[in-house]
Design a protein around this motif. Structure first.
Motif, short mmCIF file in Angstrom:
data_model
loop_
_atom_site.label_atom_id
_atom_site.label_comp_id
_atom_site.label_asym_id
_atom_site.label_seq_id
_atom_site.Cartn_x
_atom_site.Cartn_y
_atom_site.Cartn_z
N LYS A 33 0.85 -1.31 -0.06
CA LYS A 33 0.02 -0.06 0.12
C LYS A 33 0.86 1.07 -0.05
CE LYS A 33 -3.66 2.30 2.71
NZ LYS A 33 -4.62 2.06 3.72
N GLY A 34 0.43 2.16 -0.61
CA GLY A 34 1.37 3.55 -0.82
C GLY A 34 2.41 3.50 -1.93
N ARG A 35 2.61 2.48 -2.39
CA ARG A 35 3.81 2.46 -3.72
C ARG A 35 3.07 2.39 -5.17
NH1 ARG A 35 8.64 -1.37 -2.37
NH2 ARG A 35 9.52 0.04 -3.96
N THR A 36 3.94 2.79 -6.01
CA THR A 36 3.47 2.58 -7.36
C THR A 36 4.07 1.66 -8.32
OG1 THR A 36 4.67 4.56 -7.98
CG2 THR A 36 2.44 5.09 -7.29
N TYR A 37 3.36 0.86 -9.07
CA TYR A 37 3.94 -0.12 -9.90
C TYR A 37 3.42 -0.14 -11.26
CZ TYR A 37 4.34 -2.03 -5.09
OH TYR A 37 4.82 -2.68 -3.72
N LEU A 38 4.44 -0.27 -12.09
CA LEU A 38 4.11 -0.50 -13.35
C LEU A 38 4.16 -1.93 -13.73
CD1 LEU A 38 3.44 0.61 -16.27
CD2 LEU A 38 5.79 0.95 -16.73
N SER A 155 -14.01 4.12 -11.20
CA SER A 155 -13.31 3.28 -10.35
C SER A 155 -12.80 4.29 -9.12
CB SER A 155 -12.02 2.86 -11.21
OG SER A 155 -11.17 4.20 -11.46
N LEU A 156 -13.03 5.40 -9.31
CA LEU A 156 -12.33 6.35 -8.01
C LEU A 156 -13.38 6.64 -6.85
CD1 LEU A 156 -10.14 8.82 -10.08
CD2 LEU A 156 -9.47 6.71 -8.99
N VAL A 157 -14.82 6.43 -7.16
CA VAL A 157 -15.84 6.71 -6.19
C VAL A 157 -16.17 5.64 -5.20
CG1 VAL A 157 -17.06 8.15 -7.81
CG2 VAL A 157 -17.61 5.81 -7.75
N GLN A 158 -14.92 5.22 -4.53
CA GLN A 158 -15.15 4.44 -3.58
C GLN A 158 -13.69 4.56 -2.70
OE1 GLN A 158 -14.47 0.38 -5.92
NE2 GLN A 158 -13.53 -0.08 -3.98
N PRO A 159 -13.83 4.11 -1.40
CA PRO A 159 -12.49 3.82 -0.71
C PRO A 159 -11.62 2.78 -1.26
CG PRO A 159 -14.25 2.99 0.46
CD PRO A 159 -15.01 3.62 -0.77
N GLU A 187 -6.23 11.28 -6.25
CA GLU A 187 -7.23 10.29 -5.34
C GLU A 187 -6.32 9.37 -4.50
OE1 GLU A 187 -10.59 9.36 -3.40
OE2 GLU A 187 -10.00 11.23 -4.53
N VAL A 188 -5.31 8.70 -5.63
CA VAL A 188 -4.49 7.80 -4.79
C VAL A 188 -3.71 8.09 -3.74
CG1 VAL A 188 -2.45 6.31 -5.18
CG2 VAL A 188 -4.37 6.13 -6.85
N ARG A 189 -3.22 9.28 -3.72
CA ARG A 189 -2.29 9.82 -2.73
C ARG A 189 -3.27 10.33 -1.52
NH1 ARG A 189 1.09 13.56 -7.16
NH2 ARG A 189 2.73 11.89 -7.53
N ARG A 190 -4.54 11.00 -1.98
CA ARG A 190 -5.52 11.17 -0.78
C ARG A 190 -5.81 10.09 0.18
NH1 ARG A 190 -10.38 11.85 1.03
NH2 ARG A 190 -11.23 10.43 -0.69
N GLN A 191 -5.83 8.78 -0.49
CA GLN A 191 -6.18 7.67 0.19
C GLN A 191 -5.22 7.04 0.63
OE1 GLN A 191 -9.35 5.24 -0.72
NE2 GLN A 191 -10.12 6.84 -2.47
N GLY A 192 -3.80 7.38 0.39
CA GLY A 192 -2.49 6.56 0.78
C GLY A 192 -2.31 5.22 0.31
N ALA A 193 -3.26 5.10 -0.98
CA ALA A 193 -3.28 3.71 -1.76
C ALA A 193 -2.11 3.39 -2.29
CB ALA A 193 -4.47 3.74 -2.45
N GLY A 194 -2.10 2.07 -2.78
CA GLY A 194 -1.07 1.62 -3.80
C GLY A 194 -1.50 1.64 -5.09
N VAL A 195 -0.99 1.56 -6.25
CA VAL A 195 -1.46 1.54 -7.66
C VAL A 195 -0.65 0.75 -8.35
CG1 VAL A 195 -0.34 3.57 -8.23
CG2 VAL A 195 -2.44 3.02 -9.37
N VAL A 196 -1.33 -0.27 -9.41
CA VAL A 196 -0.64 -1.16 -10.11
C VAL A 196 -1.29 -0.50 -11.45
CG1 VAL A 196 -0.29 -3.34 -10.86
CG2 VAL A 196 -0.45 -2.89 -8.44
N VAL A 197 -0.21 -0.25 -12.52
CA VAL A 197 -0.75 0.11 -13.62
C VAL A 197 -0.24 -0.87 -14.71
CG1 VAL A 197 -0.48 1.80 -15.60
CG2 VAL A 197 -0.83 2.59 -13.24
#
Length: 214
Positions: A33-38, A155-159, A187-197
């Motif tokens: 969580k909190g990291r970005t992946y490609l 996809s962004l209208v949820q926690p 939105e990812v940063r606001r939630q402190g989320a991780g993202v996988v693109v």
């Protein structure tokens, strides 16, 4: 949820392959969580399969998929539902929009379940993405690039703790791709989320902390 772990996961279709040399299948991979992946791959190497495993739509694999320390195979139907509503969101390559509904209705139908964003926030996103005049247009009448923007908003209208984006900007020009990237990252940063693109070529121009080969 702090991490998703792929522990020696192998899709059944690749089980007999001896030539695999990527970073996901047959490996120990921890997404935090909190990291970005490609996640880069050639077509047909399992990008959409990867997303479907994380969301519980498919389970045709060997190995273990863990959410923190919980094995995905142990989750009940209600737990999968809660995971998709509150912990993991996904923008699928095929978008999965309702063609008979308007662009706004496609976003609101998800927001009705989560009650996460106000109507004002959602309509401001439409303006930001250059489709403010398409609110009440059936998505079947939109271009694929416009539909991608609608699907991203949905996809962004949820926690969420993790956002999966499968080929999110494949049909966008550079300016719209950059705007969509900014909205997603905000939105990812606001939630402190991780993202996988995931990508087979063109991908969001963001600072990925780790690049993986599927």
């Amino acid at each position: 949820m702090e991490r998703i772990t792929f522990s020696q996961v192998v899709p059944q279709v690749f089980a007999n392959s001896s030539s695999y040399s990527g970073d996901v299948w047959h490996q120990e991979l921890v997404l935090e969580k909190g990291r970005t992946y490609l996640l880069e791959a050639d077509s047909g190497h399992g990008k959409s399969t990867f997303c479907s495993y994380v969301l519980g739509y498919r389970s045709d694999y060997s190995g273990r998929l863990l959410f923190d320390s919980r094995d995905a195979r142990q989750l009940r139907v209600g737990e999968w539902t809660q995971l998709r509503l509150s912990h993991v969101s996904c923008l699928f390559q095929e978008l999965r929009l309702f063609p008979e509904l308007t662009a706004l209705e496609n976003v609101l139908i998800k927001n009705t379940l989560t009650r996460y964003k106000s109507l004002a926030e959602i309509t401001s996103w439409f303006e930001m993405l250059g489709i403010g005049d398409k609110l009440h247009t059936p998505v079947s009448r939109l271009s694929f690039g416009q539909q991608q923007r609608v699907a991203m908003m949905r996809s962004l209208v949820q926690p969420f703790d993790f956002l999966l984006a499968d080929e999110p900007i494949s049909h966008l020009d550079d300016e719209n791709a950059a705007t969509m990237s900014r909205l997603m990252l905000s939105e990812v940063r606001r939630q402190g989320a991780g993202v996988v693109v995931t990508s087979i070529g063109k991908h969001m121009d963001i600072a990925y902390e780790r690049r993986l080969r599927l």
